[in-house]
Design a protein around this motif. Sequence first.
Motif, mmCIF file in Angstrom:
data_model
loop_
_atom_site.group_PDB
_atom_site.id
_atom_site.type_symbol
_atom_site.label_atom_id
_atom_site.label_comp_id
_atom_site.label_asym_id
_atom_site.label_seq_id
_atom_site.Cartn_x
_atom_site.Cartn_y
_atom_site.Cartn_z
ATOM 1 N N PHE B 106 0.835 -1.167 -0.052
ATOM 2 C CA PHE B 106 -0.139 0.107 -0.150
ATOM 3 C C PHE B 106 0.887 1.143 0.017
ATOM 4 N N TRP B 107 1.965 1.135 0.708
ATOM 5 C CA TRP B 107 2.906 2.360 0.737
ATOM 6 C C TRP B 107 3.255 2.597 -0.945
ATOM 7 N N PRO B 112 -1.007 8.976 -1.949
ATOM 8 C CA PRO B 112 -1.370 10.030 -0.946
ATOM 9 C C PRO B 112 -1.361 9.746 0.630
ATOM 10 N N ARG B 113 -1.217 8.504 0.697
ATOM 11 C CA ARG B 113 -1.316 8.139 2.279
ATOM 12 C C ARG B 113 0.104 7.415 2.668
ATOM 13 N N ARG B 114 1.215 7.621 2.172
ATOM 14 C CA ARG B 114 2.386 7.046 2.333
ATOM 15 C C ARG B 114 2.526 7.064 3.825
ATOM 16 N N PHE B 116 0.919 7.187 6.333
ATOM 17 C CA PHE B 116 0.196 6.543 7.480
ATOM 18 C C PHE B 116 0.590 5.050 6.861
ATOM 19 N N TRP B 117 0.953 4.746 5.810
ATOM 20 C CA TRP B 117 1.199 3.117 5.706
ATOM 21 C C TRP B 117 2.643 2.841 6.201
#
Lengths: 443, 332
Positions: B106-107, B112-114, B116-117
Motif C-alpha cells: 500500500f505504501w 497520498p497516504r504514504r 500513514f502506511w
Amino acid sequence: MDPVLLSRIQFGLTAGFHFIFPPLTLGLSLVILILEIIYYTSDSELYKKISTFMVKIMGLVFVMGVATGIVLEFSFGTNWSNYSRMVGDIFGAPLAAEGIFAFFMESVFLGILIFGRNRVSKRFYLLSVFLVFFASHLSGLWIIIANSWMQTPAGYTIEGGRAVLTNFYEAALNGSTIVRFLHTIIGGWITGTLFTAGVSSWYLLKERDTEAARPLLSLALWIFTATAIIQFVSGHSHSVQVAKTQPEKMAAFEALWQSRAGAPMSVIGIPDTAAKKTRFEIAVPKLLSIAIYFDPNATVQGLNEFQPDELPSVFISYLTYHGMIGLGSFFALLALIALILRFRNRLFDSRWYLWILVLATPLPFISNELGWMSAEIGRQPWAVYRVLKTIDAASVVVPAGQILFTIIMFSVIYLLLFAVFIKILVSIVKKGPDNVTLGYIGE
Amino acid sequence: MDTLQVLQIIWFFLIGILLAGYSVLDGFDLGIGILLPFMAKDKNDTVALFTAIGPVWDGNEVWLLTAGGALFAAFPHAYATVFSGFYLALMLVLFALIFRAVSLEFWSLDEPRRSFWKWAFAIGSLLPSLLFGVALGNVVEGIPLSDSMEFTGSFFTLLRPFPIAVGLTGLSAILVHGCTYAALKTEGPLHDRARLMGKRLWILFLIMLIISAIMSGLYLPGSLKSPLGWIGAAVVIISLVIGRVWMGRTNDKVPFLMTSLSFIGLWGIAGSYQFPHLVKAAGGSGLHLSIYNSSSSELTLTVMLTIAAIGMPMVLVYTVYAYRIFKGKVNL
C-alpha cells in the motif's frame, strides 16, 4: 449479548472477508501459468508483458489474502477454544500441513515471481509460476480437508468427550472432501477468469491496450466457458453428496417441508418457517428426486423427519443456496454466449457483451460467498456435524464485550483495507499492461 | 518411556524450532519495520529497505503461521488456553499483523497516504515484536489457570514485571537483528546509519538481557541453576560479543549471523527452563499444561511428524535457494 453468537458473527465476518481473495488468487494463478507457458514456448514479448501485469494484480490480491488469513489460523484458539480442545486432534493437522506443504511454497515462489524476473532463468521462472499455482491449490485442498471434516466427519472415535483420530486418510479424504475441493477450485477459476475477462473487456470498450486485451480476453473466456459449464457437474455431484450425507441440509436448501416421493426441485420462492411452507414458489415437479436418485419417484427426506432444534435456518439456507445456483446459471449463460460469439467471430466487437462482462466481474465473488454461507449455515446447529454443537464449541473465558470490541475493530480495519485495495486495483488497471513495474516504487 | 512420550518431546522441540525459525527470519523484517521511520531518510531509502525484505518477509511470516498450526495440532489444549486467555493481547497482535502485511504494498501504490502506511508498518511491526515476548514471559512465569485448563486472569494479569522484561528483551533483540540485516543489504549512508543504530541498540539489548537475568533469579525459582540455561546464555553472550566486534569492521555478514545465533541461544534458555511444560500455572497450584497432559493422540503426533519430516526439509531447501537468488546488496 450472547458470546457464542458474537463469535459466530466475528468468524463469519473475518472468514467471509478473507474468502474474497483466495478464489481470485486460484483463478489468476491459472491464467498466469498459461500465459507463462505461452511466453516460454513462443518467446512472445506480448505474453510476457500481459503476464507481468497479471502478476502485479495477483501480488496485491495475495497480500490481502495473507493479511486476512492470519486471523483465521488463530481464531480457533481465541474464539473457539472448546472446539480446539474437542477436535484439535484431527482439525489441527491439516492447518499445520497447509503451512508446511503449501503456504511456505506459495509465499517463497511468489516472492520470486514479483522480485526475481531478472534474477532467474526463464525456465526457473516458469517453474516458480507453476509452484505458485500448485501451492495455492494445495493450500485450498488442506483448508477444504479441514472444513469437510466438519461437514462429514470420518476416521475418528470419541474418547473422554474428545474426538480422537483413528485413521488419517479416512479423516482427510472424508465423504465430501474431493467433491467440495473441485467445486471450490472451479469456483475460483470462474472468479479469476471472469475477473480477467472483465478487465480485458474494459480495455476493448475503451479502445486501449487492445493488443494485450484481445488475447487475454480470449484466453480468459476459454477457461471461463469450460469451468462455468463444468461447475454444473461438480455442483450436481456436491448436491447429491449433501443429500446423502447431510439430508436435513438438503431439505433446508430446497425448503422441502415434508418427505415425499417424486420431490420437486424448487427454483424460486420465499420459505416461511413458521407456516412450514414456501411462498410464491416455482418448482419443477419430480426434479429433485431425479437429480439425487435418478428416479422420478424416489423419496426425498423432508424437514419433518428431523428434530426441530437440529435444523439450520431454512430461510437463509434456501436463499443462499438458490442465490448461488442462480448466479451459476447466469455464468453458464454467459459462457454459452461467449461460445456463440466466438464462432461468429464477434467476440471482440460485441460491445453489449463486453459491457456485461465488465459488470459481471463482482458476481463470482458473491456466488462464492453464498456457496460458502449455504455450506456453513446449512450445517448448523453443528460445528462438527452430529459431533459437536456450535454452542458448545466457543471459548468460555472470553467476555462478550471483548468480542464485540474486536468485531467493531475488524469491521473498521477491513472496510479501510477494502477501500484502499479497490482504489489501488483500479489504478493498476487504469495504468494498463504497458506501465507495470513489479516490486516497490518510490516515485 | 513409551512412544507417545517420545513424540510429545519431539514436538516440544519442533515447535521450539519453528518459533526460533520465526524469530531469526521474521525478526529482521520486524526490526526493519519498527526502525523504518528512523532509518529511512527519503523515498529511495524506504524502497531500498522494502526491497531488502520484499521477496522474503511473507515466507518468513509463514513460520509463525506454521508454529501456530503445529501448536494447534500437537498440543490443542495449550493452543486453546493461551489464545483464548490472552484474547485482547492476541487480537492486538493480529490487527498489527494485518496492517503490517498490506502496508508495504500500500505504501508503494497508495501515494497520498504514504506516511500513514509507513507508520502502519512500523507500529504493525512493533506490537508483535513486543507482545510475543510478553506472552512468552507469561507462560514461563505462570498464569492463573483453573482445573479445566482455562485462564482465570485478565488482560492486566499479563502485564507483570517479568513478562514485560522478556517482551522488551525480545524487542531489543529484534531491533538489533533488523539493523544487522539492513546493513547487510544496503549501501552508502543508509548502510552506515543501519550499522550505527545497530551499535547503539546493541547496548540496549545487553542491558535488557541483564535485567531479564536478574528478574529470572527473582521470579523464576531455580532458573539460574539450570546448566542448559547457562549454555544458552553463553551462546547469546558469545554471539553478541563477536557480532559487536565485527560491526566495527567491513564485514556485514558476521554481525547478522551472530544476531541470528543469539535468538537460538535465547530460545535455548527459554526451552530448557520450560521443558516439559508449555504453560505454567501461577500460585503453586500445580495445574500446569505440560506436553503430557495437553497433547494430541499418538496417531496424530505420528502423522504430524511424517508431514514435518517430508515437508520441512523441502521448505529449508527452497528457502535457502530463494535467499541465494536475492543475495547481495539491494540495487535499485
